[in-house]
Design a protein around this motif. Structure first.
Motif, PDB file in Angstrom:
ATOM      1  N   GLY A  27       0.836  -1.194   0.000  1.00  0.00           N
ATOM      2  CA  GLY A  27       0.000   0.000   0.000  1.00  0.00           C
ATOM      3  C   GLY A  27       0.867   1.239   0.000  1.00  0.00           C
ATOM      4  N   LYS A  28       0.247   2.366   0.256  1.00  0.00           N
ATOM      5  CA  LYS A  28       0.953   3.648   0.302  1.00  0.00           C
ATOM      6  C   LYS A  28       0.735   4.264   1.672  1.00  0.00           C
ATOM      7  N   TRP A  29       1.826   4.758   2.253  1.00  0.00           N
ATOM      8  CA  TRP A  29       1.801   5.398   3.565  1.00  0.00           C
ATOM      9  C   TRP A  29       2.678   6.633   3.543  1.00  0.00           C
ATOM     10  N   PHE A  30       2.496   7.490   4.540  1.00  0.00           N
ATOM     11  CA  PHE A  30       3.326   8.694   4.625  1.00  0.00           C
ATOM     12  C   PHE A  30       3.565   9.075   6.083  1.00  0.00           C
ATOM     13  N   ILE A  31       4.623   9.848   6.265  1.00  0.00           N
ATOM     14  CA  ILE A  31       4.906  10.504   7.544  1.00  0.00           C
ATOM     15  C   ILE A  31       5.219  11.960   7.219  1.00  0.00           C
ATOM     16  N   LYS A  32       4.517  12.856   7.889  1.00  0.00           N
ATOM     17  CA  LYS A  32       4.792  14.286   7.759  1.00  0.00           C
ATOM     18  C   LYS A  32       5.356  14.760   9.093  1.00  0.00           C
ATOM     19  N   ILE A  33       6.557  15.303   9.043  1.00  0.00           N
ATOM     20  CA  ILE A  33       7.230  15.856  10.220  1.00  0.00           C
ATOM     21  C   ILE A  33       7.102  17.369  10.147  1.00  0.00           C
ATOM     22  N   ASN A  34       6.650  17.982  11.243  1.00  0.00           N
ATOM     23  CA  ASN A  34       6.503  19.430  11.263  1.00  0.00           C
ATOM     24  C   ASN A  34       6.879  19.964  12.646  1.00  0.00           C
ATOM     25  N   THR A  53      10.557   2.787  -1.807  1.00  0.00           N
ATOM     26  CA  THR A  53       9.801   1.779  -2.541  1.00  0.00           C
ATOM     27  C   THR A  53      10.408   0.417  -2.254  1.00  0.00           C
ATOM     28  N   CYS A  54       9.554  -0.529  -1.870  1.00  0.00           N
ATOM     29  CA  CYS A  54      10.014  -1.889  -1.596  1.00  0.00           C
ATOM     30  C   CYS A  54       8.817  -2.839  -1.626  1.00  0.00           C
ATOM     31  N   SER A  55       9.101  -4.116  -1.490  1.00  0.00           N
ATOM     32  CA  SER A  55       8.036  -5.116  -1.414  1.00  0.00           C
ATOM     33  C   SER A  55       7.526  -5.208   0.023  1.00  0.00           C
ATOM     34  N   ASP A  56       6.364  -5.834   0.172  1.00  0.00           N
ATOM     35  CA  ASP A  56       5.834  -6.030   1.514  1.00  0.00           C
ATOM     36  C   ASP A  56       6.745  -6.932   2.343  1.00  0.00           C
ATOM     37  N   LYS A  79      14.372   0.981  -2.713  1.00  0.00           N
ATOM     38  CA  LYS A  79      14.694   2.120  -3.582  1.00  0.00           C
ATOM     39  C   LYS A  79      14.404   3.394  -2.796  1.00  0.00           C
ATOM     40  N   VAL A  80      15.279   4.375  -2.974  1.00  0.00           N
ATOM     41  CA  VAL A  80      15.119   5.652  -2.286  1.00  0.00           C
ATOM     42  C   VAL A  80      15.145   6.756  -3.334  1.00  0.00           C
TER      43      VAL A  80
END
Length: 96
Positions: A27-34, A53-56, A79-80
């Motif tokens: 899936g797709k996830w995110f982290i926002k640092i503020n 990007t990687c496999s599960d 992958k970065v």
């Protein structure tokens, strides 16, 4: 991951990280640092500073610390996209 967050290490930081994980449990996830706070969520984000990007399977191994991030990267399993220094900063803000 949220319980490992170190707000003091994220003071003055404003970055967005995204994960694109393939496979049946991906899936797709995110982290926002503020500036010392973090928001973790599911879905896509625009203009992430770093996208991983990687496999599960790789994600589970990274999360369980049976696979190191550097080893996953140099073997092509992770992958970065974005600055390597910015990617590494995530380790400082989320120490194991």
């Amino acid at each position: 991951m949220r319980r490992n967050f170190s707000p003091s290490k994220a003071r003055g930081v404003k970055l967005t990280y995204a994960w694109n994980i393939s496979g049946p449990n991906g899936g797709k996830w995110f982290i926002k640092i503020n500036d010392g706070s973090c928001q973790i969520g599911t879905g896509s984000v625009k203009n992430a500073d770093v996208t991983f990007t990687c496999s599960d399977e790789t994600w589970v191994a990274l999360s369980n610390e049976t696979l190191g991030g550097f080893h996953a990267f140099i073997t092509g399993r992770l992958k970065v996209d974005g600055s390597q220094l910015t990617a590494k900063k995530l380790d400082e803000m989320f120490p194991a």
